[in-house]
Design a protein around this motif. Structure first.
Motif, mmCIF file in Angstrom:
data_model
loop_
_atom_site.group_PDB
_atom_site.id
_atom_site.type_symbol
_atom_site.label_atom_id
_atom_site.label_comp_id
_atom_site.label_asym_id
_atom_site.label_seq_id
_atom_site.Cartn_x
_atom_site.Cartn_y
_atom_site.Cartn_z
ATOM 1 N N PHE A 142 -16.174 46.070 38.871
ATOM 2 C CA PHE A 142 -16.330 47.418 39.423
ATOM 3 C C PHE A 142 -17.299 48.273 38.604
ATOM 4 O O PHE A 142 -17.508 49.435 38.896
ATOM 5 C CB PHE A 142 -14.972 48.110 39.536
ATOM 6 N N GLY A 143 -17.890 47.687 37.566
ATOM 7 C CA GLY A 143 -18.856 48.415 36.754
ATOM 8 C C GLY A 143 -20.237 48.399 37.392
ATOM 9 O O GLY A 143 -20.514 47.610 38.293
ATOM 10 N N MET A 144 -21.098 49.272 36.875
ATOM 11 C CA MET A 144 -22.451 49.373 37.413
ATOM 12 C C MET A 144 -23.269 48.139 37.015
ATOM 13 O O MET A 144 -23.234 47.720 35.867
ATOM 14 C CB MET A 144 -23.082 50.640 36.842
ATOM 15 N N PHE A 145 -24.008 47.578 37.930
ATOM 16 C CA PHE A 145 -24.931 46.454 37.694
ATOM 17 C C PHE A 145 -24.257 45.190 37.188
ATOM 18 O O PHE A 145 -24.883 44.353 36.564
ATOM 19 C CB PHE A 145 -26.054 46.838 36.729
ATOM 20 N N GLU A 146 -22.936 45.075 37.452
ATOM 21 C CA GLU A 146 -22.251 43.863 37.027
ATOM 22 C C GLU A 146 -22.355 42.828 38.138
ATOM 23 O O GLU A 146 -21.833 43.008 39.231
ATOM 24 C CB GLU A 146 -20.772 44.150 36.722
ATOM 25 N N ARG A 147 -23.067 41.757 37.848
ATOM 26 C CA ARG A 147 -23.110 40.670 38.821
ATOM 27 C C ARG A 147 -22.651 39.441 38.068
ATOM 28 O O ARG A 147 -23.275 39.024 37.110
ATOM 29 C CB ARG A 147 -24.522 40.494 39.382
ATOM 30 N N VAL A 148 -21.519 38.896 38.495
ATOM 31 C CA VAL A 148 -20.855 37.895 37.671
ATOM 32 C C VAL A 148 -20.927 36.511 38.319
ATOM 33 O O VAL A 148 -21.199 36.371 39.501
ATOM 34 C CB VAL A 148 -19.382 38.280 37.420
ATOM 35 N N GLY A 149 -20.672 35.488 37.504
ATOM 36 C CA GLY A 149 -20.591 34.117 37.994
ATOM 37 C C GLY A 149 -21.872 33.657 38.667
ATOM 38 O O GLY A 149 -22.966 33.855 38.157
ATOM 39 N N ASP A 150 -21.698 33.034 39.840
ATOM 40 C CA ASP A 150 -22.820 32.434 40.556
ATOM 41 C C ASP A 150 -23.522 33.419 41.469
ATOM 42 O O ASP A 150 -24.257 33.028 42.370
ATOM 43 C CB ASP A 150 -22.304 31.272 41.443
ATOM 44 N N LEU A 151 -23.271 34.701 41.272
ATOM 45 C CA LEU A 151 -23.729 35.682 42.254
ATOM 46 C C LEU A 151 -25.243 35.751 42.366
ATOM 47 O O LEU A 151 -25.764 36.257 43.350
ATOM 48 C CB LEU A 151 -23.172 37.075 41.939
ATOM 49 N N HIS A 152 -25.951 35.224 41.344
ATOM 50 C CA HIS A 152 -27.414 35.293 41.420
ATOM 51 C C HIS A 152 -27.936 34.524 42.633
ATOM 52 O O HIS A 152 -29.051 34.717 43.073
ATOM 53 C CB HIS A 152 -28.038 34.752 40.128
ATOM 54 N N LYS A 153 -27.076 33.635 43.160
ATOM 55 C CA LYS A 153 -27.496 32.879 44.345
ATOM 56 C C LYS A 153 -27.451 33.748 45.603
ATOM 57 O O LYS A 153 -27.915 33.356 46.648
ATOM 58 C CB LYS A 153 -26.554 31.683 44.568
ATOM 59 N N TYR A 154 -26.791 34.894 45.482
ATOM 60 C CA TYR A 154 -26.590 35.733 46.671
ATOM 61 C C TYR A 154 -27.323 37.066 46.522
ATOM 62 O O TYR A 154 -27.614 37.497 45.413
ATOM 63 C CB TYR A 154 -25.090 36.014 46.868
ATOM 64 N N ASP A 155 -27.577 37.691 47.674
ATOM 65 C CA ASP A 155 -28.169 39.033 47.648
ATOM 66 C C ASP A 155 -27.153 40.007 47.086
ATOM 67 O O ASP A 155 -25.970 39.847 47.268
ATOM 68 C CB ASP A 155 -28.496 39.498 49.079
ATOM 69 N N GLY A 156 -27.641 41.049 46.491
ATOM 70 C CA GLY A 156 -26.701 42.054 45.992
ATOM 71 C C GLY A 156 -27.352 42.866 44.909
ATOM 72 O O GLY A 156 -28.190 42.346 44.157
ATOM 73 N N THR A 157 -27.012 44.107 44.836
ATOM 74 C CA THR A 157 -27.663 44.990 43.868
ATOM 75 C C THR A 157 -26.807 45.194 42.631
ATOM 76 O O THR A 157 -27.275 45.717 41.628
ATOM 77 C CB THR A 157 -27.919 46.364 44.493
ATOM 78 N N GLY A 158 -25.516 44.808 42.723
ATOM 79 C CA GLY A 158 -24.627 45.057 41.582
ATOM 80 C C GLY A 158 -24.154 46.492 41.524
ATOM 81 O O GLY A 158 -23.586 46.919 40.526
ATOM 82 N N ILE A 159 -24.402 47.228 42.595
ATOM 83 C CA ILE A 159 -23.987 48.631 42.609
ATOM 84 C C ILE A 159 -22.841 48.854 43.598
ATOM 85 O O ILE A 159 -22.068 49.787 43.473
ATOM 86 C CB ILE A 159 -25.180 49.542 42.970
ATOM 87 N N GLY A 160 -22.744 47.935 44.559
ATOM 88 C CA GLY A 160 -21.778 48.115 45.648
ATOM 89 C C GLY A 160 -20.360 48.411 45.182
ATOM 90 O O GLY A 160 -19.751 49.390 45.613
ATOM 91 N N LEU A 161 -19.839 47.587 44.270
ATOM 92 C CA LEU A 161 -18.455 47.801 43.846
ATOM 93 C C LEU A 161 -18.325 49.019 42.941
ATOM 94 O O LEU A 161 -17.272 49.644 42.888
ATOM 95 C CB LEU A 161 -17.904 46.547 43.155
ATOM 96 N N ALA A 162 -19.414 49.375 42.260
ATOM 97 C CA ALA A 162 -19.395 50.611 41.465
ATOM 98 C C ALA A 162 -19.263 51.807 42.409
ATOM 99 O O ALA A 162 -18.559 52.783 42.118
ATOM 100 C CB ALA A 162 -20.655 50.735 40.622
ATOM 101 N N ILE A 163 -19.937 51.737 43.550
ATOM 102 C CA ILE A 163 -19.810 52.785 44.564
ATOM 103 C C ILE A 163 -18.361 52.845 45.055
ATOM 104 O O ILE A 163 -17.765 53.915 45.138
ATOM 105 C CB ILE A 163 -20.768 52.515 45.757
ATOM 106 N N VAL A 164 -17.782 51.660 45.337
ATOM 107 C CA VAL A 164 -16.398 51.611 45.814
ATOM 108 C C VAL A 164 -15.479 52.279 44.787
ATOM 109 O O VAL A 164 -14.685 53.156 45.113
ATOM 110 C CB VAL A 164 -15.948 50.155 46.046
#
Lengths: 417, 144
Positions: free
Chosen positions: A353-375
């Motif tokens: 839920f932190g800003m710019f945290e993209r964990v594990g294998d997520l680099h394979k997927y689209d995502g900014t790392g901000i979505g859950l921080a927004i949530v």
């Protein structure tokens, strides 16, 4: 210089102390030294400071320097009698309320007594004075003076307190104004960013499309690959800008909570998200969703990101399947968003839920790392909480706790069908 | 279905030459015949509509059937153009489609309150433009 030091002790004695351990001043006015001494002797048992005056003029002189709890004033004095003295005392606003007890030696007529009361006498004592009576009467006024002083001190404290509060209020109002200004500026800033920063990105993706459409056939696979990479980079930056702006807005949006029906909100989000989706997700919304006490925009932002994640982070070839339901939790509503996605290792749960945290294998997927921080921020701003239950390969169950609709509201606002 | 013989006259108010390029391209791809005039800011947009200044020649600058209006413009922005169009009783008011780079709901509400017909996020697709232009030409055919 030495002259300025004189008023100091005088000043200290002026006030009537509220504390019974401190002494108060009693003024005795009589032209006969014998009577003065006798009365002083009786009153000395009270342990207060006794100041004596031989005539009205002397008495007025003392009054300039001290406050008195009570004045004992002989009526029958040469030159300026007790009544005259009293009338002069009363002319000064400071002594308007100082109690005066007249001491009179001869049979006072009722008329004389009335005159005394008109001049502000509070009592009479007749000569020869009975010591117990004198002590009792003076004690009453000593206590009265102390009580009055206590009330006065309290009133002063209260006034000072009110003044301080007023000042604090002013400071707070000033800060509020500043904050409003800053917010307006930030609003203008983000507006500019969202327009001006994204415009060139739009141009980049636009020209990439033009190149692909008009010159694609003339390029080899590598060339077309580079163009697609350029397009992805521009789109990613656009997504980052958009999410950062959303985060900023979520963080400072004025929040007033209201009843929100989840189903129409979810349906709107899902229909928007499914536009252009090649593999539409199967989304099941429980029929008995509870309403929540939330904020429409903040909820929209939270749910949009959670649903977007749930559809995005799925193993290739697998159709995303999402279950959305609510459960009551003692004044709260827990909203579950459960997916069949790639899941998140327990060791990352605290980070996601932190800003710019993209964990594990997520680099394979689209995502900014901000979505859950927004949530997280949005839910926090509604006074709620959020979390996840998940394990790698077993899907994720995200939950959001929000206040349930207050009872009064429930009866006032009929639930929408 | 009535075949549209007359090309649709479009006035595009857009200050970014890139966006003008993309818009023109999308119009070309939308499959309808259209004539496009472009002005670069809000002042020119009003001048065009009122045949003022360099747009005095009505034959050279015929009144548009539809206007596409960017919101963020130099000097006089899109909202102000909409306001001025409302204020001038003599101002021709073609249907206005607002173009914007971000889908701020506040912007959309404000533009609609000022009389905008539609709100499109840039860049508009040929399909979006085809639908809008078809609707406008169909309406004007009805009026004739």
């Amino acid at each position: 210089m030495h002259e300025t030091t004189i008023p100091e002790p005088v000043k200290a004695e002026k006030r009537i102390p509220a504390n019974p351990k401190e002494v108060v001043n009693i003024l005795l006015v009589d032209d006969q030294p014998g009577k003065l001494l006798a009365h002083e002797a009786i009153l000395s048992e009270l342990g207060q400071r006794i100041i004596k005056a031989r005539n009205g003029v002397e008495a007025l002189g003392h009054l300039l320097r001290y406050d008195f709890a009570v004045i004992l004033l002989d009526v029958n004095m040469p030159n300026m009698d007790g009544f005259e003295t009293a009338s002069l005392i009363r002319q000064r606003p400071r002594f308007e309320k100082t109690p005066i007890i007249f001491i009179t030696g001869y049979n006072t007529t009722d008329l004389d007594r009335l005159k005394g009361y008109e001049l502000g006498a509070v009592d009479y004592l007749f000569l020869p004075v009975v010591p117990q009576v004198l002590k009792a009467k003076v004690t009453v006024f000593v206590e009265l003076a102390r009580q009055t002083q206590i009330i006065k001190t309290q009133a002063e404290d209260l006034a000072a307190h009110n003044r301080r509060q007023g000042e604090q209020l002013e400071v707070i109002q000033k800060l509020n104004e500043d904050l409003k200004d800053a917010n307006t500026e930030l609003e203008a800033f983000s507006y500019t960013v969202s327009h001006d920063l994204r415009a060139p990105l739009r141009s980049i993706t636009g020209y990439v499309n033009v190149l692909l459409e008009d010159y694609g056939p003339q390029l080899d696979d590598a060339g077309r690959g580079h163009l697609l990479a350029l397009d992805r980079a521009a789109k990613r930056m656009d997504a980052l800008t958009r999410d950062l702006l959303a985060y900023g807005r979520v963080a400072r949006e004025a929040v007033t909570l209201d009843r929100v029906s989840l189903r129409p909100l979810l349906e709107a989000i899902i229909s928007l998200n499914s536009v252009g989706n090649k593999h539409p997700a199967k989304i099941h919304i429980a029929p008995d969703l509870q309403d929540v006490w939330g904020h429409h925009f903040l909820l929209e932002q939270s749910l949009n990101n959670l649903i977007d994640n749930a559809t995005k982070f799925v193993s290739p070839g697998k159709t995303p399947e999402i279950h959305i339901r609510t459960e009551p939790r003692d004044g709260w509503v827990r909203l579950w968003i459960e997916d069949n996605g790639i899941g998140i290792d327990a060791s990352y749960h605290h980070k996601i839920f932190g800003m710019f945290e993209r964990v594990g294998d997520l680099h394979k997927y689209d995502g900014t790392g901000i979505g859950l921080a927004i949530v997280h921020r949005a839910v926090q701003r509604m006074g709620g909480a959020c979390g996840v239950e998940s394990a790698t390969g077993l899907g994720s169950r995200f939950w959001v706790d929000l206040p349930s609709v207050p009872n009064a509201q429930e009866t006032k606002t009929p639930a929408k069908p | 279905m009535t075949a549209v013989e007359q090309p649709i006259r479009i006035l595009l108010v857009e200050d970014s030459s890139d966006d003008v390029f993309f818009f023109r391209r999308a119009i070309q791809k939308c499959g309808l015949s259209a004539v496009m005039s472009v002005v670069m800011d809000g002042v020119e947009a009003i001048d065009y509509l009122l045949h003022q200044g360099k747009f005095g020649d009505q034959a050279a600058h015929p009144p548009p059937d539809i206007m596409f209006l960017d919101l963020k413009l130099p000097h006089v922005n899109g909202f102000e153009v909409l306001e001025r169009m409302k204020q001038h009783a003599e101002c021709p008011s073609p249907p206005v489609v607002v173009l914007t780079s971000s889908s701020h709901p506040e912007d959309q509400e404000r533009a609609e309150a000022l009389g905008a017909l539609l709100f499109l996020t840039k860049p508009p697709t040929p399909e979006q433009l085809r639908q809008v232009l078809q609707k406008v030409s169909f309406d004007s055919t009805l009026n004739l």
